[in-house]
Design a protein around this motif. Structure first.
Motif, PDB file in Angstrom:
ATOM      1  N   ALA B  43       0.824  -1.224   0.000  1.00  0.00           N
ATOM      2  CA  ALA B  43       0.000   0.000   0.000  1.00  0.00           C
ATOM      3  C   ALA B  43       0.853   1.267   0.000  1.00  0.00           C
ATOM      4  O   ALA B  43       0.322   2.374   0.064  1.00  0.00           O
ATOM      5  CB  ALA B  43      -0.929  -0.015   1.216  1.00  0.00           C
ATOM      6  N   GLY B  44       2.177   1.115  -0.022  1.00  0.00           N
ATOM      7  CA  GLY B  44       3.048   2.292  -0.094  1.00  0.00           C
ATOM      8  C   GLY B  44       3.159   3.051   1.210  1.00  0.00           C
ATOM      9  O   GLY B  44       3.373   4.262   1.222  1.00  0.00           O
ATOM     10  N   LEU B  45       3.031   2.336   2.333  1.00  0.00           N
ATOM     11  CA  LEU B  45       3.013   3.017   3.631  1.00  0.00           C
ATOM     12  C   LEU B  45       4.386   3.097   4.301  1.00  0.00           C
ATOM     13  O   LEU B  45       4.500   3.593   5.425  1.00  0.00           O
ATOM     14  CB  LEU B  45       2.023   2.325   4.574  1.00  0.00           C
ATOM     15  CG  LEU B  45       0.569   2.377   4.114  1.00  0.00           C
ATOM     16  CD1 LEU B  45      -0.331   1.619   5.098  1.00  0.00           C
ATOM     17  CD2 LEU B  45       0.094   3.816   3.977  1.00  0.00           C
ATOM     18  N   LYS B  46       5.420   2.618   3.610  1.00  0.00           N
ATOM     19  CA  LYS B  46       6.767   2.644   4.211  1.00  0.00           C
ATOM     20  C   LYS B  46       7.127   4.077   4.619  1.00  0.00           C
ATOM     21  O   LYS B  46       6.954   5.018   3.848  1.00  0.00           O
ATOM     22  CB  LYS B  46       7.793   2.110   3.209  1.00  0.00           C
ATOM     23  CG  LYS B  46       9.209   2.034   3.760  1.00  0.00           C
ATOM     24  CD  LYS B  46      10.143   1.342   2.769  1.00  0.00           C
ATOM     25  CE  LYS B  46      11.609   1.507   3.136  1.00  0.00           C
ATOM     26  NZ  LYS B  46      11.955   1.045   4.482  1.00  0.00           N
ATOM     27  N   ASP B  82      -8.050 -10.497   7.751  1.00  0.00           N
ATOM     28  CA  ASP B  82      -8.572  -9.177   8.143  1.00  0.00           C
ATOM     29  C   ASP B  82      -7.598  -8.043   7.818  1.00  0.00           C
ATOM     30  O   ASP B  82      -7.946  -6.860   7.946  1.00  0.00           O
ATOM     31  CB  ASP B  82      -8.808  -9.136   9.666  1.00  0.00           C
ATOM     32  CG  ASP B  82      -9.844 -10.140  10.133  1.00  0.00           C
ATOM     33  OD1 ASP B  82     -10.855 -10.312   9.437  1.00  0.00           O
ATOM     34  OD2 ASP B  82      -9.615 -10.742  11.199  1.00  0.00           O
ATOM     35  N   VAL B  83      -6.391  -8.401   7.472  1.00  0.00           N
ATOM     36  CA  VAL B  83      -5.309  -7.413   7.420  1.00  0.00           C
ATOM     37  C   VAL B  83      -5.543  -6.332   6.365  1.00  0.00           C
ATOM     38  O   VAL B  83      -5.363  -5.142   6.634  1.00  0.00           O
ATOM     39  CB  VAL B  83      -3.955  -8.130   7.209  1.00  0.00           C
ATOM     40  CG1 VAL B  83      -2.870  -7.148   6.796  1.00  0.00           C
ATOM     41  CG2 VAL B  83      -3.564  -8.878   8.481  1.00  0.00           C
ATOM     42  N   ASN B  84      -5.953  -6.729   5.182  1.00  0.00           N
ATOM     43  CA  ASN B  84      -6.150  -5.713   4.133  1.00  0.00           C
ATOM     44  C   ASN B  84      -7.217  -4.705   4.520  1.00  0.00           C
ATOM     45  O   ASN B  84      -7.091  -3.514   4.219  1.00  0.00           O
ATOM     46  CB  ASN B  84      -6.513  -6.375   2.798  1.00  0.00           C
ATOM     47  CG  ASN B  84      -5.257  -6.697   2.001  1.00  0.00           C
ATOM     48  OD1 ASN B  84      -4.286  -5.953   2.046  1.00  0.00           O
ATOM     49  ND2 ASN B  84      -5.290  -7.816   1.288  1.00  0.00           N
ATOM     50  N   GLU B  85      -8.253  -5.185   5.197  1.00  0.00           N
ATOM     51  CA  GLU B  85      -9.322  -4.269   5.624  1.00  0.00           C
ATOM     52  C   GLU B  85      -8.785  -3.248   6.636  1.00  0.00           C
ATOM     53  O   GLU B  85      -9.106  -2.046   6.555  1.00  0.00           O
ATOM     54  CB  GLU B  85     -10.467  -5.090   6.229  1.00  0.00           C
ATOM     55  CG  GLU B  85     -11.714  -4.287   6.541  1.00  0.00           C
ATOM     56  CD  GLU B  85     -12.834  -5.186   7.085  1.00  0.00           C
ATOM     57  OE1 GLU B  85     -12.662  -6.443   7.079  1.00  0.00           O
ATOM     58  OE2 GLU B  85     -13.860  -4.639   7.524  1.00  0.00           O
ATOM     59  N   ILE B  86      -7.971  -3.714   7.579  1.00  0.00           N
ATOM     60  CA  ILE B  86      -7.398  -2.781   8.563  1.00  0.00           C
ATOM     61  C   ILE B  86      -6.459  -1.791   7.865  1.00  0.00           C
ATOM     62  O   ILE B  86      -6.485  -0.591   8.153  1.00  0.00           O
ATOM     63  CB  ILE B  86      -6.655  -3.562   9.676  1.00  0.00           C
ATOM     64  CG1 ILE B  86      -7.652  -4.379  10.499  1.00  0.00           C
ATOM     65  CG2 ILE B  86      -5.865  -2.606  10.572  1.00  0.00           C
ATOM     66  CD1 ILE B  86      -7.013  -5.304  11.536  1.00  0.00           C
ATOM     67  N   VAL B  87      -5.656  -2.279   6.949  1.00  0.00           N
ATOM     68  CA  VAL B  87      -4.715  -1.388   6.254  1.00  0.00           C
ATOM     69  C   VAL B  87      -5.485  -0.345   5.442  1.00  0.00           C
ATOM     70  O   VAL B  87      -5.205   0.856   5.527  1.00  0.00           O
ATOM     71  CB  VAL B  87      -3.763  -2.206   5.349  1.00  0.00           C
ATOM     72  CG1 VAL B  87      -2.976  -1.277   4.411  1.00  0.00           C
ATOM     73  CG2 VAL B  87      -2.815  -3.034   6.209  1.00  0.00           C
ATOM     74  N   GLN B  88      -6.443  -0.798   4.664  1.00  0.00           N
ATOM     75  CA  GLN B  88      -7.140   0.140   3.770  1.00  0.00           C
ATOM     76  C   GLN B  88      -8.053   1.092   4.547  1.00  0.00           C
ATOM     77  O   GLN B  88      -8.033   2.304   4.335  1.00  0.00           O
ATOM     78  CB  GLN B  88      -7.965  -0.644   2.728  1.00  0.00           C
ATOM     79  CG  GLN B  88      -7.124  -1.431   1.738  1.00  0.00           C
ATOM     80  CD  GLN B  88      -6.241  -0.550   0.857  1.00  0.00           C
ATOM     81  OE1 GLN B  88      -6.652   0.536   0.458  1.00  0.00           O
ATOM     82  NE2 GLN B  88      -5.031  -1.005   0.556  1.00  0.00           N
ATOM     83  N   GLN B  89      -8.856   0.526   5.429  1.00  0.00           N
ATOM     84  CA  GLN B  89      -9.875   1.351   6.087  1.00  0.00           C
ATOM     85  C   GLN B  89      -9.308   2.199   7.218  1.00  0.00           C
ATOM     86  O   GLN B  89      -9.668   3.371   7.371  1.00  0.00           O
ATOM     87  CB  GLN B  89     -10.992   0.440   6.600  1.00  0.00           C
ATOM     88  CG  GLN B  89     -12.150   1.220   7.224  1.00  0.00           C
ATOM     89  CD  GLN B  89     -13.288   0.310   7.665  1.00  0.00           C
ATOM     90  OE1 GLN B  89     -13.669  -0.607   6.941  1.00  0.00           O
ATOM     91  NE2 GLN B  89     -13.808   0.554   8.852  1.00  0.00           N
ATOM     92  N   GLN B  95     -10.333   5.246   9.438  1.00  0.00           N
ATOM     93  CA  GLN B  95     -11.532   4.759  10.137  1.00  0.00           C
ATOM     94  C   GLN B  95     -11.269   3.366  10.697  1.00  0.00           C
ATOM     95  O   GLN B  95     -11.171   2.402   9.933  1.00  0.00           O
ATOM     96  CB  GLN B  95     -12.725   4.680   9.158  1.00  0.00           C
ATOM     97  CG  GLN B  95     -13.135   6.018   8.569  1.00  0.00           C
ATOM     98  CD  GLN B  95     -13.595   7.000   9.644  1.00  0.00           C
ATOM     99  OE1 GLN B  95     -14.294   6.636  10.577  1.00  0.00           O
ATOM    100  NE2 GLN B  95     -13.146   8.244   9.531  1.00  0.00           N
ATOM    101  N   PRO B  96     -11.188   3.222  12.000  1.00  0.00           N
ATOM    102  CA  PRO B  96     -10.969   1.882  12.565  1.00  0.00           C
ATOM    103  C   PRO B  96     -12.034   0.879  12.110  1.00  0.00           C
ATOM    104  O   PRO B  96     -13.167   1.260  11.810  1.00  0.00           O
ATOM    105  CB  PRO B  96     -11.067   2.138  14.075  1.00  0.00           C
ATOM    106  CG  PRO B  96     -10.659   3.566  14.244  1.00  0.00           C
ATOM    107  CD  PRO B  96     -11.200   4.268  13.027  1.00  0.00           C
TER     108      PRO B  96
END
Lengths: 125, 125
Positions: B43-46, B82-89, B95-96
């Motif tokens: 997701a480019g969050l580095k 569940d990981v992608n949902e936590i990363v994206q949302q 938004q938790p």
């Protein structure tokens, strides 16, 4: 109490010997985590403050590194001899120990005065 | 940027087999940490978000447990799915993921509906 008043993460990571980035512990354990745990227990902070083992916090050049949340206060070059001061002044008194804080210019940055400079690009004739 | 926008601590602790408190991983590693690391990188969050290995977060009955600072959002029973949902949302969208959040009544409490009840005191005749 839904959250810890302070959640203290103590890096116990050990990088490969001779790493240019340095290493927070030599053996993957170190003496900082047990020192914090003992001092927090002695100070009656059980249930209010969590002292937590952490993997690499990625601030290796300033290690041993500790970060305290939710206030996001970073400490560097912490020794077991500094632990009581952090517990008393910060975790109980609410005042971070300024002499041990990492400056903003050193946290989560690609370069700072403590980090190895990138090698200069070779001059192509 | 002096601090991470989000600092995600993933519990990788393994308690003794058969522990009444449960265990966040079976082997001290688990699949959650590498799943978060891969998803954050993808997701480019580095540099913006740090995915961190953590020792026991002391919320074992709700594990696998994850806490995100500085907002102190606790997640329980997290799976790699569940990981992608936590990363994206959450980490990108801010938004938790409410369906995975631990209620305040379950975090850092001696008793909750998921924790073993203390044994009743024996009746002394």
């Amino acid at each position: 109490m839904p959250n810890f008043e302070h959640h203290v993460f103590v890096c116990t990571n050990s990088r490969e010997p001779g790493s240019a980035r340095g290493s927070c512990t030599l053996d993957g354990k170190g003496d900082l985590l047990p020192a914090f745990q003992a001092a927090a227990k002695e100070a009656g902070l059980k249930g209010k403050v969590r002292i937590n083992k952490a993997g690499c916090l990625d601030q290796c050049e300033h290690g041993p590194t500790v970060v305290v949340y939710p206030e996001a206060v970073w400490y560097g070059r912490v020794t077991a001899g500094d632990v009581n001061e952090i517990v008393q002044q910060h975790l109980i008194g609410g005042q971070p120990v300024e002499r041990l804080r990492l400056p903003d210019a050193c946290v989560n940055t690609a370069t700072c005065e403590h980090k190895p400079k990138p090698a200069a690009a070779p001059v192509v004739a």
